[in-house]
Scaffold this motif. Structure first.
Motif, PDB file in Angstrom:
ATOM      1  N   ARG A  11       0.841  -1.194   0.000  1.00 25.86           N
ATOM      2  CA  ARG A  11       0.000   0.000   0.000  1.00 25.86           C
ATOM      3  C   ARG A  11       0.875   1.242   0.000  1.00 25.86           C
ATOM      4  NH1 ARG A  11      -5.370   0.923   2.238  1.00 25.86           N
ATOM      5  NH2 ARG A  11      -5.691   3.115   2.691  1.00 25.86           N
ATOM      6  N   TRP A  12       0.601   2.155  -0.929  1.00 25.28           N
ATOM      7  CA  TRP A  12       1.291   3.436  -0.957  1.00 25.28           C
ATOM      8  C   TRP A  12       0.552   4.408  -0.041  1.00 25.28           C
ATOM      9  CZ3 TRP A  12       5.672   5.648  -1.935  1.00 25.28           C
ATOM     10  CH2 TRP A  12       5.738   7.034  -2.010  1.00 25.28           C
ATOM     11  N   ASP A  13       1.291   5.122   0.795  1.00 19.03           N
ATOM     12  CA  ASP A  13       0.720   6.025   1.791  1.00 19.03           C
ATOM     13  C   ASP A  13       0.398   7.359   1.127  1.00 19.03           C
ATOM     14  OD1 ASP A  13      -0.080   6.934   4.245  1.00 19.03           O
ATOM     15  OD2 ASP A  13       1.938   7.180   5.072  1.00 19.03           O
ATOM     16  N   SER A  14      -0.817   7.493   0.617  1.00 12.74           N
ATOM     17  CA  SER A  14      -1.159   8.633  -0.248  1.00 12.74           C
ATOM     18  C   SER A  14      -1.861   9.776   0.466  1.00 12.74           C
ATOM     19  CB  SER A  14      -2.063   8.158  -1.390  1.00 12.74           C
ATOM     20  OG  SER A  14      -3.262   7.590  -0.862  1.00 12.74           O
ATOM     21  N   ILE A  15      -2.392   9.549   1.671  1.00 18.65           N
ATOM     22  CA  ILE A  15      -3.263  10.528   2.312  1.00 18.65           C
ATOM     23  C   ILE A  15      -2.453  11.671   2.919  1.00 18.65           C
ATOM     24  CG2 ILE A  15      -4.936  10.877   4.172  1.00 18.65           C
ATOM     25  CD1 ILE A  15      -5.889   8.020   3.700  1.00 18.65           C
ATOM     26  N   LEU A  16      -2.837  12.901   2.605  1.00 21.44           N
ATOM     27  CA  LEU A  16      -2.195  14.095   3.134  1.00 21.44           C
ATOM     28  C   LEU A  16      -3.096  14.894   4.069  1.00 21.44           C
ATOM     29  CD1 LEU A  16      -0.419  15.442  -0.083  1.00 21.44           C
ATOM     30  CD2 LEU A  16       0.633  14.218   1.829  1.00 21.44           C
TER      31      LEU A  16
ATOM     32  N   MET B 218       1.874  11.548  -4.184  1.00 20.79           N
ATOM     33  CA  MET B 218       1.960  10.750  -5.397  1.00 20.79           C
ATOM     34  C   MET B 218       2.949   9.583  -5.244  1.00 20.79           C
ATOM     35  SD  MET B 218      -0.264  11.861  -7.399  1.00 20.79           S
ATOM     36  CE  MET B 218      -1.306  13.300  -7.652  1.00 20.79           C
ATOM     37  N   PRO B 219       2.642   8.459  -5.872  1.00 18.21           N
ATOM     38  CA  PRO B 219       3.490   7.277  -5.732  1.00 18.21           C
ATOM     39  C   PRO B 219       4.890   7.482  -6.294  1.00 18.21           C
ATOM     40  CG  PRO B 219       1.350   6.690  -6.658  1.00 18.21           C
ATOM     41  CD  PRO B 219       1.436   8.185  -6.682  1.00 18.21           C
ATOM     42  N   GLU B 220       5.845   6.819  -5.679  1.00 14.73           N
ATOM     43  CA  GLU B 220       7.209   6.733  -6.185  1.00 14.73           C
ATOM     44  C   GLU B 220       7.428   5.319  -6.727  1.00 14.73           C
ATOM     45  OE1 GLU B 220       9.722   7.667  -2.871  1.00 14.73           O
ATOM     46  OE2 GLU B 220       8.620   9.509  -2.415  1.00 14.73           O
TER      47      GLU B 220
ATOM     48  N   CYS C 111      -2.656   2.452  -4.425  1.00 12.32           N
ATOM     49  CA  CYS C 111      -2.674   3.857  -4.021  1.00 12.32           C
ATOM     50  C   CYS C 111      -4.130   4.287  -3.866  1.00 12.32           C
ATOM     51  CB  CYS C 111      -1.962   4.716  -5.068  1.00 12.32           C
ATOM     52  SG  CYS C 111      -2.041   6.496  -4.751  1.00 12.32           S
ATOM     53  N   PRO C 112      -4.655   4.314  -2.637  1.00 16.81           N
ATOM     54  CA  PRO C 112      -6.046   4.740  -2.442  1.00 16.81           C
ATOM     55  C   PRO C 112      -6.184   6.239  -2.651  1.00 16.81           C
ATOM     56  CG  PRO C 112      -4.971   4.417  -0.322  1.00 16.81           C
ATOM     57  CD  PRO C 112      -3.976   3.992  -1.363  1.00 16.81           C
ATOM     58  N   ILE C 113      -7.357   6.653  -3.106  1.00 20.95           N
ATOM     59  CA  ILE C 113      -7.627   8.071  -3.342  1.00 20.95           C
ATOM     60  C   ILE C 113      -8.824   8.487  -2.502  1.00 20.95           C
ATOM     61  CG2 ILE C 113      -8.320   9.793  -5.047  1.00 20.95           C
ATOM     62  CD1 ILE C 113      -5.451   8.817  -5.363  1.00 20.95           C
ATOM     63  N   SER C 114      -8.608   9.441  -1.599  1.00 19.62           N
ATOM     64  CA  SER C 114      -9.667   9.895  -0.703  1.00 19.62           C
ATOM     65  C   SER C 114     -10.843  10.440  -1.504  1.00 19.62           C
ATOM     66  CB  SER C 114      -9.133  10.998   0.219  1.00 19.62           C
ATOM     67  OG  SER C 114      -8.051  10.526   0.989  1.00 19.62           O
ATOM     68  N   GLY C 115     -12.039   9.994  -1.148  1.00 19.24           N
ATOM     69  CA  GLY C 115     -13.247  10.466  -1.810  1.00 19.24           C
ATOM     70  C   GLY C 115     -13.599   9.694  -3.061  1.00 19.24           C
ATOM     71  N   MET C 116     -12.688   8.879  -3.550  1.00 20.78           N
ATOM     72  CA  MET C 116     -12.929   8.111  -4.771  1.00 20.78           C
ATOM     73  C   MET C 116     -13.569   6.765  -4.458  1.00 20.78           C
ATOM     74  SD  MET C 116     -10.063   7.267  -7.696  1.00 20.78           S
ATOM     75  CE  MET C 116     -10.457   6.452  -9.239  1.00 20.78           C
TER      76      MET C 116
END
Length: 227
Positions: A10-15, A158-160, A174-179
């Motif tokens: 899991r990529w840590d995408s949440i800011l 953004m993912p690396e 990479c989860p996207i908040s609200g999506m």
């Protein structure tokens, strides 16, 4: 290799701290505070605890809403932690290639601070890291996510692609908040590592799926309409 056969990270995408519940971001803060202070026994205890949201509290987690982008391994490099601490973090899956907000890996931080033994322990030799091809593909992936998630009006980390160099036969989520969904990506050919396959969808919108291939030459849409 079929997508379902791959190990997943899991990529840590949440800011945005508002996208996490209070218990979760309190634990993430506790982890970040302990690592920043060099309290390694506490860091390892948090990582080994069975949390309700364990997939979002990992050795590669950063402080949500922070500016440094330091994960525990970066802090270990900055402190010049004992090698047994570094080994414990690596055993728990710390990514050697993960970059901070300033673009530093754990190795580059340790070199800058004069901790050469730590730097040697966290180095990840790869002929691909740092080359423009990988950097371009990372930029294209970020652009794709930005375009697909634009209507959500949220910022994401953004993912690396460095971690894919460490785990070339894995897939990343990479989860996207609200999506209510997000982006799954992996190498189409782990040996060649020239094409990244990226799938995205929303769990609440039937037929929302899109699949793209990303190479050093750009982004190609290859499939639409799956669930």
């Amino acid at each position: 290799m079929p997508d379902d056969d791959l190990d997943e990270f899991r990529w840590d995408s949440i800011l945005d701290r508002g996208d996490l519940n209070a218990e979760l971001f309190a634990t993430r803060d506790q982890l970040a505070d302990a690592a920043r202070a060099g309290r390694w026994t506490e860091v390892l205890a948090i990582l080994d605890e069975d949390h309700p949201f364990s997939e979002m509290i990992t050795v590669n987690s950063i402080r949500v809403g922070g500016t440094s982008g330091f994960a525990p391994l970066h802090q270990a490099a900055w402190h010049g932690a004992d090698l047994d601490v570094v080994s414990a973090l690596l055993e728990r899956g710390a990514w050697r290639t993960l970059r901070t907000s300033a673009g530093e890996t754990a190795e580059s931080i340790a070199r800058r601070k004069g901790h050469d033994r730590v730097a040697d322990g966290v180095a990840w030799p790869s002929p691909h890291l740092g080359d423009t091809r990988l950097a371009d593909m990372e930029t294209y992936l970020a652009a794709l996510i930005t375009v697909r998630a634009r209507q959500l009006d949220k910022s994401h980390r953004m993912p690396e692609l460095g971690p894919l160099e460490e785990y070339p036969e894995a897939k990343f989520w990479c989860p996207i908040s609200g999506m209510y969904g997000g982006f799954s990506y992996h190498w189409l050919d782990p040996g060649g590592r020239s094409v990244l396959e990226v799938s995205n969808w929303s769990r609440v919108v039937g037929g929302s799926g899109q699949r793209h291939h990303i190479s050093e030459n750009g982004v190609t849409l290859v499939e639409v309409g799956f669930a």
